[in-house]
Design an enzyme around this catalytic site. Sequence first.
Site, PDB file in Angstrom:
ATOM      1  N   ILE A 262     107.330  89.760  57.386  1.00  0.00           N
ATOM      2  CA  ILE A 262     108.113  90.987  56.893  1.00  0.00           C
ATOM      3  C   ILE A 262     109.483  90.819  57.218  1.00  0.00           C
ATOM      4  CG2 ILE A 262     108.451  93.548  56.876  1.00  0.00           C
ATOM      5  CD1 ILE A 262     105.393  93.718  57.486  1.00  0.00           C
ATOM      6  N   ASN A 269     111.316  99.493  62.153  1.00  0.00           N
ATOM      7  CA  ASN A 269     110.699 100.360  63.120  1.00  0.00           C
ATOM      8  C   ASN A 269     111.895 100.996  63.824  1.00  0.00           C
ATOM      9  OD1 ASN A 269     107.986  99.825  63.141  1.00  0.00           O
ATOM     10  ND2 ASN A 269     108.203  97.986  64.055  1.00  0.00           N
ATOM     11  N   HIS A 274     107.893 103.821  64.892  1.00  0.00           N
ATOM     12  CA  HIS A 274     106.576 102.922  64.961  1.00  0.00           C
ATOM     13  C   HIS A 274     105.650 103.529  64.003  1.00  0.00           C
ATOM     14  CE1 HIS A 274     107.886  99.614  67.583  1.00  0.00           C
ATOM     15  NE2 HIS A 274     108.607 100.701  68.181  1.00  0.00           N
ATOM     16  N   GLU A 305     104.152  91.519  62.913  1.00  0.00           N
ATOM     17  CA  GLU A 305     104.482  91.728  61.111  1.00  0.00           C
ATOM     18  C   GLU A 305     104.161  90.467  60.631  1.00  0.00           C
ATOM     19  OE1 GLU A 305     108.427  90.515  63.147  1.00  0.00           O
ATOM     20  OE2 GLU A 305     106.771  91.544  63.616  1.00  0.00           O
TER      21      GLU A 305
END
Length: 401
Positions: A262, A269, A274, A305
């Site tokens: 990602i 985040n 989160h 991720e």
Amino acid sequence: MDGIKDASIQRPALDRLLRFDRRTEARYEAEHGRARAAHLRHTIIFGILLYILHDISTYLLLPDHYRIVVLSTLFVIVPCSLAAAYGVARVSAEVREIMVLGAMLAATALPLFMLYFSNAPHSTHMNVEVILCMVFANMVLALRFRYALTYSCLILFGAALAVGLKQGVDPNLKFALCFQFTSVCLLSVYSNYLFERRRCMDYRVSQEAMMRAETAEIAEKQFQVMSKTDALTGLPNRRFLDERLDEWLSDDRPAAVMMIDIDHFKLFNDTLGHPAGDECLRQIADAFRSAFSEPDLFCARFGGEEFILAVRNAEDLQVRHLANAVVRSIEALGITHPGRCDGVEVVTVSVGVALKRPAEPVSKSQVLSQADEALYQAKRRGRNRFVMRSEIVDPRIAVNS
């Protein structure tokens, strides 16, 4: 990866008349119905032969009505019994037991009627015929308990009525006969109850043992699934990925491994927190699960991720189309990414693709390393794209991605 559904397991229920619940009764019939029908058929035939032989004693006890007994036996009792013997294997369990009950009531009704009707000096000894029928029905045929109870109550009532209304019999003898009928009735019904209860309890214990084994097996499968499933996304985890890649890379068929990352996820985040990052991972995982779920294609969470999408038996062009579909499908989700500073306002992914050629020996670590190298190049080229590892090795075969 296949999910494991919880099984609906219920303890077999047994009521006071020794009847199972409907589900257990159907299962028992499926397992033991044929053996029960065979037992009834053989026992009925044996009973018919015994019944005919007893006509000899009937001739000695009731010489005045012997012809009636013989005709009733040959044209009523024997046909009814043979019909029951023939039909027990061709009808449902409930009808089968009712047929046998009816045949036994007919067989017992004849000596009971002659006990009352005949004026022969020894006619009261027909009580032995009635008693034998009761023992045969409850202990040899082993009627189901509820039918044994019904049969015994009806015969006991009929016997008491026949003895009580019979003319010319000493009252003390009447009392003795009724006592005998009652005693035999209680004895045979109690014996039937013990036998039937043991049969039902043994089956219930076996079913409970089988259900415990099934429960343990289901629990073990669920544990195995959980041990290979990522808790956050529900996708297969690294353990499953390692096992599947070892299997796919060890045969001669072609395969492709895509490492998916990602873009700017740390910024996502940092900007949204989160919990929002976890929800983003779940949405992307759901997209992978719904779009890329086939026997020769699976997606797993690699860590953080990063995801791995693996495909088998695909040509290079198919792999390119699939990698492009991965990139575009995540962009199409439209997950807002306010932390990006590159002008892109939604979450996107970068993909690095490594290929395993047919019959090409390659290790899992090699393929993952090649996919990671291609992913790094996709990041360097601006993200939101895929790069084939072959393009890095030989730029002449690169295709605009």
